[in-house]
Scaffold this active site. Structure first.
Site, PDB file in Angstrom:
ATOM      1  N   PRO A   2      -0.573   4.798   4.462  1.00 14.37           N
ATOM      2  CA  PRO A   2      -0.843   6.099   5.100  1.00 14.37           C
ATOM      3  C   PRO A   2      -0.594   6.024   6.615  1.00 14.37           C
ATOM      4  O   PRO A   2      -1.078   5.116   7.275  1.00 14.37           O
ATOM      5  CB  PRO A   2      -2.334   6.334   4.815  1.00 14.37           C
ATOM      6  CG  PRO A   2      -2.683   5.398   3.705  1.00 14.37           C
ATOM      7  CD  PRO A   2      -1.760   4.234   3.825  1.00 14.37           C
ATOM      8  N   GLU A   3       0.190   6.955   7.119  1.00 13.60           N
ATOM      9  CA  GLU A   3       0.477   7.020   8.544  1.00 13.60           C
ATOM     10  C   GLU A   3      -0.292   8.186   9.157  1.00 13.60           C
ATOM     11  O   GLU A   3      -1.001   8.904   8.452  1.00 13.60           O
ATOM     12  CB  GLU A   3       1.996   7.193   8.758  1.00 13.60           C
ATOM     13  CG  GLU A   3       2.825   6.013   8.271  1.00 13.60           C
ATOM     14  CD  GLU A   3       2.707   4.793   9.189  1.00 13.60           C
ATOM     15  OE1 GLU A   3       2.172   4.930  10.305  1.00 13.60           O
ATOM     16  OE2 GLU A   3       3.141   3.710   8.772  1.00 13.60           O
ATOM     17  N   ARG A 116      -6.107  -2.021  -2.818  1.00 14.19           N
ATOM     18  CA  ARG A 116      -5.827  -3.287  -2.129  1.00 14.19           C
ATOM     19  C   ARG A 116      -6.930  -3.672  -1.140  1.00 14.19           C
ATOM     20  O   ARG A 116      -6.899  -4.767  -0.573  1.00 14.19           O
ATOM     21  CB  ARG A 116      -4.464  -3.214  -1.450  1.00 14.19           C
ATOM     22  CG  ARG A 116      -3.344  -3.057  -2.497  1.00 14.19           C
ATOM     23  CD  ARG A 116      -1.987  -2.951  -1.862  1.00 14.19           C
ATOM     24  NE  ARG A 116      -1.622  -4.178  -1.162  1.00 14.19           N
ATOM     25  CZ  ARG A 116      -0.497  -4.327  -0.481  1.00 14.19           C
ATOM     26  NH1 ARG A 116       0.357  -3.338  -0.403  1.00 14.19           N
ATOM     27  NH2 ARG A 116      -0.225  -5.458   0.127  1.00 14.19           N
TER      28      ARG A 116
END
Ligand code: ZN
Length: 280
Positions: A2-3, A116
């Site tokens: 995600p940016e 993760r």
């Protein structure tokens, strides 16, 4: 990963709905990148204030009373890491094995799904002290800050000899220029990614600042219109990429001049550019 646009779209999707919610319970799953840093029971009955974004972090201010001013209050700093996504629902499905943070409030359930586990939810005494200060102090200016401009970029970078793409990607000058977005901004500004910062004129930095804002605003609008339920924040980069000028288009004709787009590796990341439109 995600940016900034994905994080901003996430913020927009729940900030209004969680405002004024009272915390009823908190459930922690497996350890995330950083611990919460506060026993969950200390957060019971707190009220959720405004949700802000700084870089790729979200800040949920926590208030002692419903009408407390939200300045300098404790809060939770959230980061989505590599694979995290947030949801805020009134009646969510039972938590799954990847849901490692869940906050039940009077208005809905805020949940971090992070397979993760590079994401984090961290308590901090304020946005400008404690863990929040530690994690945010090195960040560059926000791209939509009124002070961000070509003159700002020029002043920050014109003495540096590193490649402009590498300098922007570090996030130390301006946040938000992740790999796909910095590639597209340099294409729009017609600057070759390998160009040394010191070789770029003020006029070109002005074009670059405009391009960074344009590209990020476009990405946020794309996400804002298409990813309202924000279960799928990772889809945004993919959707943005479908209309990219150079990113992911190695060997295909440039959308402006038909020259074939090239790919190089810079700082272990792929960089795409048009050798004709983008000048060294
Ligand atoms: Zn071209």
């Amino acid at each position: 990963m995600p940016e900034l646009p994905e994080v901003e779209v996430t913020r927009l999707s729940f900030a209004d709905r969680i405002l004024g919610a009272q915390i009823q319970s908190i459930r922690l799953g497996l350890p995330l990148r950083w611990p919460l840093g506060q026993p969950p029971q200390q957060l019971m009955a707190k009220w959720v204030g405004p949700v802000q974004r700084r870089g790729k972090y979200l800040w949920l201010s926590l208030l002692d009373s419903f009408d407390q001013p939200p300045q300098d209050t404790p809060g939770l700093l959230l980061h989505l890491g590599m694979s995290g996504s947030l949801s805020f629902e009134i009646n969510p499905a039972p938590a799954g094995p990847y849901d490692h943070f869940e906050m039940v409030t009077s208005l809905g359930v805020l949940r971090l799904r992070d397979p993760r586990r590079f994401g984090a939810v961290i308590w901090s005494p304020s946005l400008t002290s404690g863990m929040a200060y530690k994690l945010l102090q090195g960040l560059g200016i926000e791209p939509f800050d009124p002070q961000f401009s070509g003159a700002y970029l020029y002043a920050a970078l014109h003495h540096k000899t590193s490649a402009i793409k590498v300098a922007l990607l570090s996030g130390q000058t301006v946040v938000g220029a992740g790999n796909i977005y910095v590639s597209e901004a340099l294409f729009r500004a017609r600057i070759r990614p390998q160009t040394r910062c010191s070789r770029i004129s003020l006029a070109r930095y002005m074009r670059l600042a405009e391009a960074i804002q344009f590209i990020l605003r476009q990405a946020i609008e794309l996400g804002g219109s298409s990813i309202r339920d924000f279960q799928d924040t990772h889809g945004l980069a993919g959707k943005f990429q479908q209309q990219a000028g150079v990113y992911g288009r190695e060997g295909q004709p440039c959308t402006v001049c038909q020259t074939l787009v090239r790919r190089i590796i810079q700082g272990q990341r792929s960089t795409f550019f048009c050798p004709s439109c983008q000048r060294p």
